[in-house]
Design an enzyme around this catalytic site. Structure first.
Site, PDB file in Angstrom:
ATOM      1  N   CYS A  79       0.825  -1.209   0.000  1.00 34.73           N
ATOM      2  CA  CYS A  79       0.000   0.000   0.000  1.00 34.73           C
ATOM      3  C   CYS A  79       0.854   1.252   0.000  1.00 34.73           C
ATOM      4  O   CYS A  79       0.340   2.362  -0.065  1.00 34.73           O
ATOM      5  CB  CYS A  79      -0.990  -0.005   1.149  1.00 34.73           C
ATOM      6  N   CYS A 129       3.682   8.693   1.588  1.00 36.21           N
ATOM      7  CA  CYS A 129       3.193   9.935   1.004  1.00 36.21           C
ATOM      8  C   CYS A 129       3.342  11.094   1.984  1.00 36.21           C
ATOM      9  O   CYS A 129       3.823  10.924   3.107  1.00 36.21           O
ATOM     10  CB  CYS A 129       1.733   9.749   0.614  1.00 36.21           C
ATOM     11  N   CYS A 186      -3.089   6.501   7.049  1.00 35.37           N
ATOM     12  CA  CYS A 186      -1.726   6.917   7.417  1.00 35.37           C
ATOM     13  C   CYS A 186      -1.645   7.234   8.908  1.00 35.37           C
ATOM     14  O   CYS A 186      -0.640   6.956   9.559  1.00 35.37           O
ATOM     15  CB  CYS A 186      -1.303   8.154   6.637  1.00 35.37           C
ATOM     16  N   ASP A 235       3.216   2.522   2.284  1.00 40.84           N
ATOM     17  CA  ASP A 235       3.629   3.259   3.480  1.00 40.84           C
ATOM     18  C   ASP A 235       4.346   2.335   4.452  1.00 40.84           C
ATOM     19  O   ASP A 235       3.810   1.290   4.819  1.00 40.84           O
ATOM     20  CB  ASP A 235       2.407   3.839   4.222  1.00 40.84           C
TER      21      ASP A 235
END
Ligand SMILES: Cc1ncc(COP(=O)(O)O)c(C=O)c1O
Lengths: 392, 147
Positions: B34, B61, B105, B36
């Site tokens: 994904c 990100c 996140c 991260d």
């Protein structure tokens, strides 16, 4: 340095000549082409002139050009139209794993409704194999739809050969040429194309105008029902200004194509070589030469694309990435996965697409700023830390 | 998609980037699939149980970097019990919110802190009430390819 727009595959600005051509139809030339008085006749004439311009640009007949509301609509219409038209003959459609979602999601929709779809794989450069294509053909195959140029990695497909195979096997051939028209030579009769989609905003025209070229004799049914516009095949009062703009834009793009493609491919190579030579642990995505003259797509190991885009943005450079975070899903680009990239490398991709505004100076500035940005992100990456430790 | 000024500040000027030599606990969460991965290092004073220092490394990100930065800021100076009150919600609030698709996140930031605390507890052979073992799915990045 003022803003540097390196995202011409996403969209292009309307060029001044195009703006000038469309403006009268947003002002005094507002007549509905279906009416009969003078301002309506002016609109009608302008519409037919634009149709001629598009036909000439593609090597088609004006009667084969249908204006739509987008490239996406043209793709939907072509695929669903053929599916419906040839249902008595078969239910099998061949496409590729790297199509734009306008094609892929239409195929997925059909798959839920009794059609069978073959998604041809691509090699590590993003090109399909003609042998795979031939093998995939069945008696029930009614359509081959393969994009002319990929929007992410710029790879060009062997359209002429696909056209020949389709003709030999008597199967209709559609190509999504949204990224190709005006950028590489396209001629529907020479290339054996039966259906082709294009979009104005990728060639310095406005957003919300597209074309479906549909070869004479392919009796595609109407997709948008309503009035009798577009010879009864695509209802809805025409976007006259947008269509006029498309006519001008495509004429200019095709007349300047050779020179501009040559100019851009030099700049593109400068971007690619500059990145690969300056920055370690990078790779080119897509084919080295069989690619759009304006497309550079590179992956940086250990870093993530959105972070890269944000830092470039701070330097006034606008680009794009195939990372999940920029696609709005949890998965990175299906195109980058289809060429065999592992997830983390797909997340770390950067797409630079050049255009009319691109200059040597812009590329030098970009190449000057990029290494520090990549280093900064690598220095905070646990993947890079692991890599260095493993190497030590 | 729009990030708040706070998020952009923590992304552009991330606090606590780096590693801690001889850390009390290290936690790595997320996966490359994904996109991260967060790694958090903690220095904890054994007697007082106060988190004296926190550092991070993050692959991800803008939101992933900003939440790592904020979460490590928030944990510094806290006791372990206070640290457990840092959640994805409090991190997100401290950043003036995140776009909906980026909420995961902030979950990762919470998980990374917990994973580092779990590592500390395991190493010291102590039990931290209310702390659950981390759900680790980082296996895939063992063989990251370098080009
Ligand atoms: C290859 C390809 N097909 C289709 C489309 C969709 O065109 P439009 O934006 O006009 O709907 C695009 C543009 O994003 C594209 O790049």
């Amino acid at each position: 340095m003022s803003e540097i727009y390196f995202d011409h595959a996403a969209t292009t600005p309307i060029r001044p000549e195009v703006f000038d051509a469309m403006l009268p139809f947003l002002k005094e030339g507002y007549g509905n082409p279906s009416s009969i008085y003078e301002i309506a006749r002016t609109s009608k004439k302008a519409l037919e002139r634009a149709r001629d311009q598009v036909a000439t640009a593609l090597g088609a007949q004006p009667g084969e050009i249908f204006f739509t509301g987008s490239g996406t609509e043209a793709d939907n219409w072509a695929i669903r139209g053929v599916a419906e038209l040839l249902k008595p003959k078969g239910n099998h459609i061949i496409t590729t794993a790297i199509e734009h979602h306008a094609v892929l999601h239409t195929c997925e929709y059909l798959a839920k409704n009794g059609y069978e779809i073959t998604y041809l794989p691509v090699d590590d450069q993003g090109i399909i194999s003609l042998e795979d294509l031939e093998k995939a053909i069945r008696p029930e195959t009614i359509l081959i739809t393969v994009m002319a140029a990929n929007n992410e990695i710029g790879t060009l497909q062997p359209i002429e050969e696909i056209g020949r195979i389709a003709k030999e096997r008597k199967i209709l051939f559609h190509t999504d040429a949204v990224q190709a028209v005006g950028h590489i030579p396209i001629n529907v009769s020479k290339m054996g194309i039966d259906l082709l989609s294009l979009s104005a905003h990728k060639l310095y025209g406005p957003k919300g105008v597209g074309v479906l070229y549909c070869k004479k004799g392919v009796a595609l049914k109407s997709f948008i029902h309503g009035g009798g516009q577009e010879r009864g095949r695509r209802a809805g009062t025409e976007n006259v200004a947008g269509i006029v703009a498309l006519g001008t834009a495509i004429e200019l793009a095709v007349s300047e194509l050779e020179e501009e493609a040559a100019r851009l491919s030099v700049l593109r190579n400068k971007v690619i070589d500059g990145i690969l030579e300056q920055i370690p642990h990078t790779r080119l995505n897509g084919h080295k030469t069989l690619r759009l003259p304006n497309n550079a797509n590179v992956s940086f190991s250990f870093i993530e694309g959105e972070s890269l885009l944000l830092l470039l943005d701070m330097k006034g450079i606008f680009a794009s990435s195939g990372s999940a975070c920029t696609s709005g899903s949890l998965d990175p680009s299906h195109v980058l996965l289809a060429i065999g990239l592992p997830h983390e490398t797909a997340h770390g991709s950067l797409r630079i697409t050049l255009g009319r505004s691109s200059t040597d100076e812009q590329i030098e500035y970009f190449l000057k700023e990029l290494p520090a940005i990549v280093t900064r992100l690598r220095d905070m990456s646990p993947l890079y830390e692991d890599f260095l430790k493993r190497r030590a | 998609m729009l990030y708040s000024d706070k998020v952009m500040d923590h992304f552009m000027n991330p606090r606590n980037v780096g590693e801690i030599d001889d850390p009390s606990g290290v936690g790595t969460v997320g996966n490359v699939k994904c996109g991260d991965i967060m790694k958090v290092y903690l220095k904890i004073e054994d007697n007082s149980g106060v988190v004296e220092d926190a550092k991070f490394k993050t692959f991800g990100c803008g939101a992933a970097v900003a939440t790592s930065s904020m979460a490590t800021e928030m944990i510094k100076g806290k006791t372990i019990q206070e640290a457990l009150e840092i959640t994805n919600k409090t991190v997100m609030e401290a950043l003036d919110g995140l776009p909906p698709i980026k909420v995961h996140c902030s979950c990762l930031a919470e998980e990374a802190l917990h994973a580092a605390l779990w590592d500390y507890a395991t190493k010291r052979g102590i039990e931290i009430t209310g702390l659950k073992p981390p759900v680790s799915d980082i296996g895939e990045h063992e063989n990251v390819m370098a080009y």
